[in-house]
Design an enzyme around this catalytic site. Structure first.
Site, PDB file in Angstrom:
ATOM      1  N   GLY C  15       0.837  -1.195   0.000  1.00 35.60           N
ATOM      2  CA  GLY C  15       0.000   0.000   0.000  1.00 35.60           C
ATOM      3  C   GLY C  15       0.867   1.238   0.000  1.00 35.60           C
ATOM      4  O   GLY C  15       2.051   1.199  -0.359  1.00 35.60           O
ATOM      5  N   ALA C  17       2.169   2.983   2.448  1.00 35.46           N
ATOM      6  CA  ALA C  17       3.339   2.936   3.329  1.00 35.46           C
ATOM      7  C   ALA C  17       4.401   1.998   2.762  1.00 35.46           C
ATOM      8  O   ALA C  17       5.590   2.335   2.744  1.00 35.46           O
ATOM      9  CB  ALA C  17       2.921   2.485   4.722  1.00 35.46           C
ATOM     10  N   GLY C  52     -10.359  11.211   0.265  1.00 31.34           N
ATOM     11  CA  GLY C  52     -10.362  12.571   0.797  1.00 31.34           C
ATOM     12  C   GLY C  52      -9.123  13.372   0.559  1.00 31.34           C
ATOM     13  O   GLY C  52      -9.141  14.393  -0.124  1.00 31.34           O
ATOM     14  N   TRP C 159       2.209 -12.739  -3.664  1.00 31.72           N
ATOM     15  CA  TRP C 159       2.956 -13.622  -2.770  1.00 31.72           C
ATOM     16  C   TRP C 159       2.341 -13.447  -1.395  1.00 31.72           C
ATOM     17  O   TRP C 159       2.275 -12.339  -0.876  1.00 31.72           O
ATOM     18  CB  TRP C 159       4.438 -13.244  -2.725  1.00 31.72           C
ATOM     19  CG  TRP C 159       5.215 -13.754  -3.894  1.00 31.72           C
ATOM     20  CD1 TRP C 159       4.929 -13.565  -5.205  1.00 31.72           C
ATOM     21  CD2 TRP C 159       6.400 -14.545  -3.855  1.00 31.72           C
ATOM     22  NE1 TRP C 159       5.859 -14.179  -5.991  1.00 31.72           N
ATOM     23  CE2 TRP C 159       6.784 -14.790  -5.180  1.00 31.72           C
ATOM     24  CE3 TRP C 159       7.180 -15.057  -2.826  1.00 31.72           C
ATOM     25  CZ2 TRP C 159       7.906 -15.536  -5.511  1.00 31.72           C
ATOM     26  CZ3 TRP C 159       8.293 -15.791  -3.154  1.00 31.72           C
ATOM     27  CH2 TRP C 159       8.655 -16.030  -4.494  1.00 31.72           C
ATOM     28  N   HIS C 236     -16.309   5.186  10.379  1.00 29.63           N
ATOM     29  CA  HIS C 236     -16.486   6.372   9.544  1.00 29.63           C
ATOM     30  C   HIS C 236     -17.974   6.670   9.475  1.00 29.63           C
ATOM     31  O   HIS C 236     -18.772   5.756   9.319  1.00 29.63           O
ATOM     32  CB  HIS C 236     -15.913   6.086   8.154  1.00 29.63           C
ATOM     33  CG  HIS C 236     -15.759   7.304   7.320  1.00 29.63           C
ATOM     34  ND1 HIS C 236     -16.830   7.958   6.776  1.00 29.63           N
ATOM     35  CD2 HIS C 236     -14.661   7.998   6.942  1.00 29.63           C
ATOM     36  CE1 HIS C 236     -16.384   8.991   6.093  1.00 29.63           C
ATOM     37  NE2 HIS C 236     -15.076   9.040   6.181  1.00 29.63           N
ATOM     38  N   GLU C 249     -15.179  11.617   3.329  1.00 29.66           N
ATOM     39  CA  GLU C 249     -15.427  12.800   4.143  1.00 29.66           C
ATOM     40  C   GLU C 249     -15.358  14.064   3.283  1.00 29.66           C
ATOM     41  O   GLU C 249     -15.880  15.107   3.654  1.00 29.66           O
ATOM     42  CB  GLU C 249     -14.377  12.856   5.264  1.00 29.66           C
ATOM     43  CG  GLU C 249     -14.727  13.840   6.347  1.00 29.66           C
ATOM     44  CD  GLU C 249     -13.924  13.622   7.622  1.00 29.66           C
ATOM     45  OE1 GLU C 249     -13.522  12.473   7.866  1.00 29.66           O
ATOM     46  OE2 GLU C 249     -13.713  14.587   8.344  1.00 29.66           O
ATOM     47  N   ARG C 280     -14.513  12.119  13.522  1.00 30.07           N
ATOM     48  CA  ARG C 280     -15.375  11.033  13.071  1.00 30.07           C
ATOM     49  C   ARG C 280     -16.077  10.306  14.210  1.00 30.07           C
ATOM     50  O   ARG C 280     -17.219   9.890  14.065  1.00 30.07           O
ATOM     51  CB  ARG C 280     -14.542  10.043  12.267  1.00 30.07           C
ATOM     52  CG  ARG C 280     -14.178  10.632  10.931  1.00 30.07           C
ATOM     53  CD  ARG C 280     -13.208   9.758  10.192  1.00 30.07           C
ATOM     54  NE  ARG C 280     -12.899  10.364   8.903  1.00 30.07           N
ATOM     55  CZ  ARG C 280     -11.951   9.906   8.089  1.00 30.07           C
ATOM     56  NH1 ARG C 280     -11.240   8.858   8.434  1.00 30.07           N
ATOM     57  NH2 ARG C 280     -11.728  10.508   6.933  1.00 30.07           N
ATOM     58  N   GLY C 386      -9.487  12.710   9.926  1.00 32.92           N
ATOM     59  CA  GLY C 386      -9.478  12.436   8.495  1.00 32.92           C
ATOM     60  C   GLY C 386      -8.210  12.992   7.874  1.00 32.92           C
ATOM     61  O   GLY C 386      -7.688  14.008   8.317  1.00 32.92           O
ATOM     62  N   SER C 389      -4.280   9.609   8.214  1.00 33.34           N
ATOM     63  CA  SER C 389      -3.767   8.253   8.035  1.00 33.34           C
ATOM     64  C   SER C 389      -2.834   8.186   6.845  1.00 33.34           C
ATOM     65  O   SER C 389      -1.769   7.573   6.897  1.00 33.34           O
ATOM     66  CB  SER C 389      -4.910   7.283   7.825  1.00 33.34           C
ATOM     67  OG  SER C 389      -5.544   7.560   6.612  1.00 33.34           O
TER      68      SER C 389
END
Lengths: 271, 106, 570, 130
Positions: C15, C17, C52, C159, C236, C249, C280, C386, C389
Site C-alpha cells: 500500500g 506505506a 479525501g 505472494w 467512519h 469525508e 469522526r 481524516g 492516516s
C-alpha cells in the site's frame, strides 16, 4: 432500498487449471440475487456457499482496484461494477479475460503486462535529481495544465482495454492501450521531460502505431479513461515532434516553500 | 527509420493515391477530358507517382498486418526487409511495364 | 527444503506505506536490494480507495502551523496520541506532499498553480491536500510508477507471507507462498517492514476491501510483538448502505449535510461549531444516537441509516471535486447525488491500534519496522482525524524505509533458522492443506464478522463484549486447524482464505480482550457502561502479548509534551 | 493444454464485433478492403489494365470507396483531431472517441459511402455496360 425480491439466476463459469486439466469446462451454478447484487457478490456467494475451489481475483469491490476484470457474457467488464440484473439475461457466462494467459479459473497472468509497463518508463523524468528527492518547493501547475492529463491518470490497470483490443488478440508484443495510455499520461504532464527516452518502446514496431482505432479499449474502460484518445494524442505528439520537428519547450516554475526542511535526526539501530 | 516516420509516409502516400488515383481513373474512363489527360505528357509522371505511393501504401499495410500476425523481436525486422525487397522488385517491374506502355521497343 | 530467496530490505504489503518505504530504501543506496511482497497486485492494495486527501501544513503564512496541526491531532486522538511522534510526523508531512508532487501526483491546484487544500473533519485549518476525490488512486499510482524507476526494487505480486522468521529478537526473513504456482519459499532479509494495513474485515459492514484481513498484525503478534490499542477501531460516519462503500469525508468537506428522518441537520445538537466536520467518532456516535432513538430511516436488513445530502452543492462542484462519490452513489446505490440524498451509516473504517512501535516506527524486534495502518506509533491515539492516516503512511513509510536502509548497511548476511522454516512448511502443507480439519472457513468468517459488528460497534458494553469474546473463542474451536477444500497447488485461494481467517480470529480476540479491559470511553471506544473519559486510570496504551491462554495485557504511559489532557469540545 | 492456457483470440478476435463500438467494425472492414485492394492491384499491374468488370467492378468500387473514405477519417482521428480534448472523467462517462464529432464523422463517411457507391454502380453497370 433493498426491499426487492430475490431472483434466481444461472451462472455458467469457466473452470480450468492448465496444470492439471486437459481442456476447460463450464460449470453451472444457481444463485439468488437482488437488485444491488453485483456479479462479484454473486461469484463470492458461489465460492463461499457452494464451491470453495472457484478461484477469482478480487479485492476492493468498489471499482477502484481493478482486480476483477473478466469476460461477462463475452464482454470485458469489472465484476464488481456490473449488477447481475442489469445484464438482462437468464444465463450469465463468466470467463477469464481474453488475451492473457490463464493461471486458474478466472484468474489471468498479468506479469507480461507489468513487464511492458516498465518499458515505457512510467514515471516523471527530470534533470533536477536532487530536487526530486529532497524538494524545496512545488512545481507550478494550473488546473488547466492538469486537465491535459488527468483523464489518463484515472487508469486503474484492470487490463480490460488490452484484452478487448483486436490487435492484442494476435500480437502479444503490442504494448496495448493500457501501457500506451500510461506513457501518454506522463508525456503530457508538463513536469515531465522524458519524451525522448520513452521513444524506443513507444515508437517501435509493436508500439503505438499498431493501434488502428477500433476504440474497443475505450468502449470497455470502466473508469472513463478513453485510452484510444490517449493513443491518438500520443501519435500526434510523435508526428509533431519526431517527424515534423515542431518542439514546444516545457518550462516548469518552482515555487519555493520556506518551511519545508530536508534534514532531520534519526536514531540509529536498536539500543 | 523510425516507425513514426514510416507510418507518417503511410498517411501521406494514402493522400497522394487519392489524388493521383482519381486522375488515373478519370483518364481511363471519361471520354473528353479523360482522353486529354491521357494524351498529356504529364500522364506517365502521374502514373509513376501513383505507382510509388500505391506500392508504399500497400506493402506497408501488408507489413503492418504481418507484424501483428507474426510476433517476435526479429520477425518484425525480417518482415520489414522482405517487404522492402519485394517492393523494390515490384517497382522495377512496374517501371518496366510503363516503359513498354509509353515507349514500346520496336 | 523450500527454496530460498534473498533481499536486503523486505517489505510486506504494497500500500501507500509499503511502496513509500520501498522507494526510500532503494533511493538511499542503489546496492540495497528491496523486495516488496504483496498478496495482491501492488496496484490493487486498498490504499487506492482513499478519497479525501492528505493533511499537511503547506501555507504557514496563511495562519496554519505545525503546532496547530499537532494540537488538532492530539485533541482528535482524545489525548491518547503520543505527542512527540505527532510533532515529528506533522513536521515531515509537507515534505512528503511535495515529493509526491514532484513524482507526478496530480494534486488539485489553486488558481495560482500551487497545491489546493480543503477543510476536513477535526482540523482547525483547511489543510487536506487532495486530488479531486481519487487522491488514493493517484497517490498509489504515483508511488507504484516511481518504483519502476529503481532497478533495485523488485515487487513480488501475489505472494502471500505466512510468517515472520525471528531468532534471538532479531528479524531474519519471512516465509511466503507464491500464489501463482503454490511454491513455498523462505525469504531471507536483513531488515523487514510490515505495512499490511488494518483489520477492517473483522466487520461485515466495512469500507475495507476484501484483502484487509489483519495478516500483518497476526504475524507480528505470533512472534511476540505486542499489539497496541487494538480496542480503538474507527467507524467512519458515511458508509453507503447496504454495501458499506465509503462515501468520502470530502463530501462533507465540500459542504454536504447530514440529515435525519425529519430533515433536520442533527449535528447542531452534538457539535454546534464544527457541525458535520467534527471528528469522526463524534459524528458516528451522533448518527447512531439518531438512529437508535428512532430518527433514522429503517432498512430491511437492519442497516438503518440517515441521509447525506449533497443536492445543494450543485452539479458543478460534484462533477469537479466529487466525481468518484457520484459514480459510487449512482452505480452502487442507484441514487443520483445531485438530486437525491445518499443513505449512510457508520462503517468500520480504520484500525487505530496495531503493531507496537516506538516514535520512529521500530518494533521491539531488531531489524523489523512497521508502518502505516498496521503500525501503532501511536499518532492517532483513540481516534484518527481524516487525512491523517495517509499522512502517517507517507511519513512512516519514509522514516522506516530510511532507517531500514541505514540498518542493513552495517549488517552481515542473515541466516534464518532452518527449523522455523521447516515447521512453517509442515504447518501449512501437512497441517492445513493436506490434513486440515474443522468447519468451513467462510461460514466461520461470516459469523465472526456478524459477532464483531453486533458487539464491538460504535457503542459497546461490557456484557456484550464478553459475549462476543466467548463466541470468538468458540469459533476458534470450530475452526480447528482450518479446512481447505481445494487441494491443488496453483493459485489456491481457498488455502489463502483459510490462513486469513486464522489470522482474523487471532486479532479479533485481541480487539475484544483489550476492549473489555478498558473501562472508560475515549475516542472511538465508547462504553455505554463507562461513558466518561478517565484520565486518572486510563491515560495509557494497551499492549497485548500472545500467550498460550489468550492475550496478556500490559500498559505503557502516553508521551505528553506540550498539551496536557483537556476536555474535548467541538 | 497450451492453446487454452494461452487464451489468445487470434484472428477470430478481429471478427468479434458484438458488444463493442461501431469503430471496431469499421476497422475490420478497413483491413479486409485493404487486403482486397492489394490483391486487385497486383493483378492490375501484372496484366496491365485488367479489371473484373460488371459486378466485379461494383465490389471493387465498394472496397476502394470505403477504404478511401474511412482512411480519410483515420488520417484525422489518428492524429488526434475530432476526438475531443482530455477532460475530467465524470460519471456517467462520455468518451471523446466514441461520442461527439468523431461519431458525426463516422455518419458522414457512411453517408458519403452510400452515395458514391450508388453513383459508381450506375457507372459500372449501366454506362460502361451500355
Amino acid at each position: 432500498m433493498s426491499t426487492d425480491k430475490e431472483v434466481e439466476v444461472k451462472f455458467r463459469v469457466f473452470r480450468f487449471n492448465p496444470k492439471t486439466d486437459f481442456v476447460p469446462r463450464w460449470q453451472e451454478y444457481k444463485v439468488k440475487v437482488n437488485k444491488s447484487t453485483t456479479v462479484l457478490d454473486a461469484l463470492l456467494k458461489i465460492k463461499e456457499e457452494q464451491d470453495p475451489t472457484l478461484t477469482i481475483r478480487y479485492s476492493c469491490r468498489q471499482a477502484v482496484c481493478g482486480s476483477c476484470g473478466m469476460m461477462i457474457n463475452d464482454r470485458q467488464m469489472l465484476a464488481c461494477f456490473t449488477r447481475v440484473l442489469e445484464l438482462n439475461s437468464d444465463v450469465i457466462k463468466v470467463a477469464p479475460l481474453k488475451n492473457y494467459r490463464i493461471i486458474k479459473d478466472l484468474v489471468t497472468d498479468f506479469s507480461e503486462l507489468f513487464q511492458k509497463e516498465k518499458q515505457v518508463k512510467p514515471y516523471i523524468i527530470r534533470h533536477d535529481v536532487e530536487e526530486l528527492l529532497n524538494p524545496t518547493g512545488t512545481y507550478k501547475q494550473t488546473e488547466e495544465e492538469l486537465l491535459g492529463y488527468i483523464q489518463f491518470a484515472d487508469c486503474i490497470e484492470c487490463g480490460m482495454c488490452s484484452s478487448a483490443c483486436p490487435v492484442s488478440a494476435t500480437d502479444p508484443l503490442y504494448l496495448g492501450p493500457m501501457i500506451l495510455n500510461r506513457a501518454y499520461r506522463f508525456i503530457s504532464d508538463p513536469r515531465d521531460l522524458g519524451f525522448e527516452q520513452r521513444l524506443e518502446a513507444i515508437d517501435s514496431e509493436h508500439g503505438c502505431w499498431r493501434c488502428h482505432f477500433a476504440a474497443s479499449c475505450s468502449a470497455v474502460c470502466p473508469k472513463g479513461v478513453d485510452p484510444a484518445k490517449a493513443i491518438q494524442l500520443l501519435r500526434r505528439a510523435l508526428v509533431k515532434k519526431g517527424v515534423l520537428g515542431i518542439s514546444s519547450s516545457k518550462k516548469v516554475e518552482l515555487i519555493p516553500m520556506g518551511h519545508v526542511k530536508g534534514k532531520l535526526e534519526l536514531p540509529k539501530g536498536w539500543e | 527509420m523510425k516507425e513514426s516516420k514510416r507510418m507518417f509516409l503511410h498517411y501521406v502516400s494514402g493522400l497522394i493515391i487519392l489524388v493521383t488515383g482519381f486522375i488515373h481513373l478519370v483518364a481511363n474512363n471519361l471520354p473528353g477530358i479523360g482522353t486529354a489527360i491521357h494524351e498529356s505528357i504529364l500522364y506517365p509522371l502521374n502514373l509513376i507517382i501513383l505507382l510509388s505511393a500505391l506500392l508504399y501504401h500497400m506493402l506497408n499495410g501488408v507489413r503492418a498486418i504481418l507484424i501483428e500476425l507474426i510476433p517476435g523481436r526479429c520477425a518484425a525486422k525480417a518482415i520489414t526487409w522482405i517487404i522492402f525487397l519485394v517492393g523494390i522488385a515490384l517497382y522495377i517491374y512496374g517501371l518496366q511495364v510503363f516503359l513498354n506502355l509509353f515507349w514500346p521497343v520496336g | 527444503m523450500p527454496d530460498k530467496l534473498e533481499a536486503d530490505v523486505l517489505i510486506v504489503g504494497s500500500g501507500l506505506a509499503g511502496l513509500r518505504a520501498a522507494i526510500e530504501a532503494a533511493s538511499n543506496d542503489s546496492n540495497i536490494r528491496v523486495a516488496v511482497l504483496t498478496k495482491v497486485h501492488a496496484m490493487r492494495s486498498h490504499s487506492v480507495a482513499y478519497a479525501g486527501g492528505t493533511a499537511a501544513v503547506l501555507y504557514p503564512e496563511e495562519g496554519d502551523s505545525f503546532d496547530l496541526h499537532a494540537f488538532d491531532t492530539v485533541k482528535g486522538s482524545d489525548y491518547l496520541g503520543d505527542q512527540d511522534a505527532i510533532e515529528l510526523m506533522v513536521r515531515i508531512a509537507p515534505q512528503e506532499i511535495l515529493r509526491l508532487e514532484h513524482w507526478g501526483m496530480p494534486w488539485s491546484r489553486r488558481a495560482d498553480g500551487r497545491i489546493a487544500q480543503r477543510p476536513f473533519g477535526g482540523h482547525s485549518f483547511d489543510r487536506a491536500c487532495f486530488a479531486a476525490d481519487k487522491t488514493g488512486l493517484y497517490a498509489m499510482q504515483t508511488l507504484y510508477n516511481t518504483t519502476h524507476k529503481y532497478d533495485n526494487i523488485e515487487i513480488f505480486h501475489e505472494w502471500y507471507v505466512t510468517s515472520l522468521l525471528v531468532e534471538d529478537g532479531e528479524f531474519k526473513g519471512v516465509t511466503a507462498i507464491d500464489m501463482k504456482n503454490g511454491e513455498f519459499y523462505a525469504f531471507e532479509a536483513k531488515a523487514g517492514i510490515i505495512a499490511t494495513g488494518g483489520a477492517g474485515r473483522l466487520y461485515s459492514f466495512t469500507t475495507y476491501g476484501h484483502s484487509a484481513t489483519a495478516d500483518g498484525l497476526a504475524m507480528a503478534y505470533r512472534v511476540g510483538i505486542p499489539l497496541k490499542d487494538m480496542e480503538f477501531i474507527q467507524f467512519h460516519p458515511t458508509g453507503l448502505v447496504p454495501q458499506g462503500i465509503l462515501i468520502s469525508e470530502a463530501a462533507r468537506g465540500e459542504g454536504g449535510y447530514l440529515r435525519n428522518k425529519n430533515g433536520e441537520r442533527f449535528m447542531k445538537n452534538y457539535a454546534p461549531q464544527k457541525m458535520e466536520l467534527a471528528p469522526r467518532d463524534i459524528v458516528s456516535r451522533a448518527m447512531m444516537k439518531e438512529i437508535l432513538e428512532g430518527r433514522g430511516f429503517p432498512d430491511p436488513n437492519g442497516l438503518d441509516y440517515v441521509h447525506l445530502d449533497l443536492t445543494h452543492l450543485g452539479e458543478e462542484v460534484i462533477d469537479e471535486k466529487l466525481t468518484e462519490i457520484k459514480m459510487i452513489a449512482i452505480k452502487f446505490g442507484g441514487i443520483d447525488p445531485t438530486k437525491e440524498p445518499i443513505p449512510v451509516r457508520p462503517v468500520a473504517h480504520y484500525t487505530m491500534g496495531g503493531i507496537h512501535t516506538d516514535t520512529y516506527g521500530r518494533t521491539p524486534i531488531r531489524g523489523l519496522f512497521a508502518a502505516g495502518e498496521a503500525a501503532c506509533v501511536s499518532v492517532h491515539g483513540a481516534n484518527r482525524l481524516g487525512c491523517n492516516s495517509t499522512m502517517e503512511c507517507l511519513v512512516y513509510g519514509y522514516l522506516t524505509g530510511k532507517q531500514a536502509a541505514e540498518y542493513v548497511k552495517e549488517k552481515g548476511k542473515s541466516d534464518p533458522p532452518q527449523e522455523l522454516i521447516l515447521a512453517e512448511e509442515k504447518r501449512i502443507f501437512d497441517g492445513i492443506l493436506r490434513g486440515g480439519s474443522g468447519e468451513d472457513p467462510y461460514m466461520i468468517k461470516r459469523e465472526l464478522q456478524n459477532t464483531m459488528s453486533k458487539y464491538a460497534y460504535v457503542f459497546r458494553e461490557g456484557e456484550g463484549l464478553k459475549e462476543a469474546l466467548k463466541k470468538v473463542r468458540e469459533l476458534r474451536q470450530r475452526f480447528g486447524t482450518g479446512y481447505v477444500a481445494d487441494k491443488s497447488r496453483e493459485f489456491n485461494q481457498n488455502l489463502i482464505n483459510v490462513l486469513e481467517v486464522d489470522m482474523m480470529l487471532e486479532v479479533a480476540e485481541v480487539v475484544l480482550v483489550s476492549a473489555i479491559a478498558r473501562t472508560e470511553s475515549r475516542g472511538a471506544h465508547y462504553r455505554l457502561d463507562y461513558p466518561k473519559r478517565d484520565d486518572v486510570n486510563w491515560l495509557k496504551h494497551t499492549l497485548a502479548y500472545k500467550t498460550a491462554d489468550g492475550p496478556r495485557l500490559d500498559y505503557i504511559p502516553v508521551k505528553i509534551t506540550k498539551w496536557p489532557p483537556a476536555e474535548r469540545k467541538y | 493444454m497450451a492453446i487454452y492456457e494461452e487464451n489468445r483470440e487470434g484472428v477470430s478476435g478481429w471478427f468479434r464485433l458484438r458488444r463493442y463500438s461501431v469503430e471496431r467494425a469499421l476497422y475490420l472492414m478497413q483491413r479486409l478492403s485493404g487486403i482486397g485492394i492489394v490483391i486487385f492491384a497486383f493483378v492490375h499491374l501484372l496484366y496491365t489494365g485488367w479489371h473484373p468488370g460488371g459486378w466485379g467492378d461494383v465490389i471493387l468500387g465498394i472496397f476502394v470507396v470505403y477504404h478511401t473514405l474511412n482512411g480519410l477519417r483515420l488520417v484525422l482521428t489518428e492524429h488526434g483531431f475530432l476526438i475531443g480534448r482530455p477532460i475530467r472523467a465524470v460519471y456517467p462517462y462520455r468518451k471523446g472517441t466514441l461520442y461527439g464529432s468523431q461519431r458525426y464523422l463516422v455518419m458522414v463517411i457512411l453517408a458519403l459511402f452510400v452515395i458514391f457507391i450508388l453513383i459508381w454502380s450506375y457507372v459500372a453497370l449501366v454506362i460502361q455496360a451500355g
